[in-house]
Design a protein around this motif. Structure first.
Motif, PDB file in Angstrom:
ATOM      1  N   ALA A  37      20.732 -18.311  26.949  1.00 13.69           N
ATOM      2  CA  ALA A  37      20.125 -19.575  26.533  1.00 13.69           C
ATOM      3  C   ALA A  37      20.689 -20.030  25.189  1.00 13.69           C
ATOM      4  N   ALA A  38      20.982 -19.088  24.298  1.00 14.86           N
ATOM      5  CA  ALA A  38      21.552 -19.433  22.988  1.00 14.86           C
ATOM      6  C   ALA A  38      22.934 -20.060  23.161  1.00 14.86           C
ATOM      7  N   ILE A  39      23.749 -19.482  24.036  1.00 11.04           N
ATOM      8  CA  ILE A  39      25.090 -20.019  24.281  1.00 11.04           C
ATOM      9  C   ILE A  39      24.996 -21.409  24.904  1.00 11.04           C
ATOM     10  N   ASP A  40      24.128 -21.566  25.899  1.00  8.96           N
ATOM     11  CA  ASP A  40      23.978 -22.867  26.557  1.00  8.96           C
ATOM     12  C   ASP A  40      23.505 -23.930  25.566  1.00  8.96           C
ATOM     13  N   GLU A  41      22.527 -23.579  24.754  1.00 14.37           N
ATOM     14  CA  GLU A  41      21.983 -24.531  23.774  1.00 14.37           C
ATOM     15  C   GLU A  41      23.027 -24.894  22.721  1.00 14.37           C
ATOM     16  N   ALA A  42      23.770 -23.901  22.251  1.00  8.47           N
ATOM     17  CA  ALA A  42      24.801 -24.163  21.240  1.00  8.47           C
ATOM     18  C   ALA A  42      25.893 -25.074  21.796  1.00  8.47           C
ATOM     19  N   LYS A  43      26.263 -24.890  23.049  1.00 11.96           N
ATOM     20  CA  LYS A  43      27.291 -25.735  23.660  1.00 11.96           C
ATOM     21  C   LYS A  43      26.796 -27.160  23.872  1.00 11.96           C
ATOM     22  N   SER A  44      25.540 -27.314  24.283  1.00 12.24           N
ATOM     23  CA  SER A  44      25.043 -28.646  24.630  1.00 12.24           C
ATOM     24  C   SER A  44      24.626 -29.463  23.407  1.00 12.24           C
ATOM     25  N   ARG A  45      24.061 -28.819  22.394  1.00 14.51           N
ATOM     26  CA  ARG A  45      23.536 -29.581  21.257  1.00 14.51           C
ATOM     27  C   ARG A  45      24.341 -29.450  19.973  1.00 14.51           C
ATOM     28  N   ARG A  46      25.271 -28.492  19.916  1.00 16.61           N
ATOM     29  CA  ARG A  46      26.131 -28.308  18.732  1.00 16.61           C
ATOM     30  C   ARG A  46      25.310 -28.279  17.431  1.00 16.61           C
ATOM     31  N   PRO A  47      24.478 -27.260  17.245  1.00  8.25           N
ATOM     32  CA  PRO A  47      23.618 -27.202  16.056  1.00  8.25           C
ATOM     33  C   PRO A  47      24.420 -27.070  14.763  1.00  8.25           C
TER      34      PRO A  47
END
Length: 124
Positions: A37-47
């Motif tokens: 989930a961390a990888i998916d979120e980082a890819k989609s939202r670019r924190p």
């Protein structure tokens, strides 16, 4: 300045505490509880920042990443950065997570390949 921060922590109580403190400081915060989930979120939202539990389940701590891969994941294709810029970022992260940044045991160099996280070490 408000930042978008991703908190990747499997302990829900710790994650909630971190989230509340960041929100109180005016940051937008997303919490995830596993590595995928961390990888998916980082890819989609670019924190702007990732607060990462180094022992997060599903984070593949022994995977080796090349400078080019790290540059792509942090800057994308459109940025004018060099692969050597990753070395500076790695050095700054080591200052924060290593007992002795000159002799890293958690974020190690795989010579000729790149960098990897190594689990199982306790940082006092």
């Amino acid at each position: 300045m408000c930042a978008h921060i991703l908190v990747a922590e499997d302990n829900e109580m710790q994650a909630d505490l971190i989230r509340r403190l960041l929100v109180r400081e005016g940051h937008t915060t997303v919490v995830v509880h596993d590595g995928r989930a961390a990888i998916d979120e980082a890819k989609s939202r670019r924190p702007d920042l990732v607060v990462l539990d180094l022992m997060l389940p599903g984070a593949e701590p022994d995977r080796v990443f090349s400078r080019r891969q790290l540059l792509h994941h942090t800057r994308g294709h459109d940025r004018a950065s060099t692969e050597r810029a990753i070395d500076v970022h790695i050095m700054n992260v080591r200052k924060k997570v290593e007992p002795d940044p000159r002799r890293p045991v958690r974020l190690v160099t795989v010579f000729g390949v790149g960098y990897k996280l190594v689990g199982g070490h306790h940082v006092p």
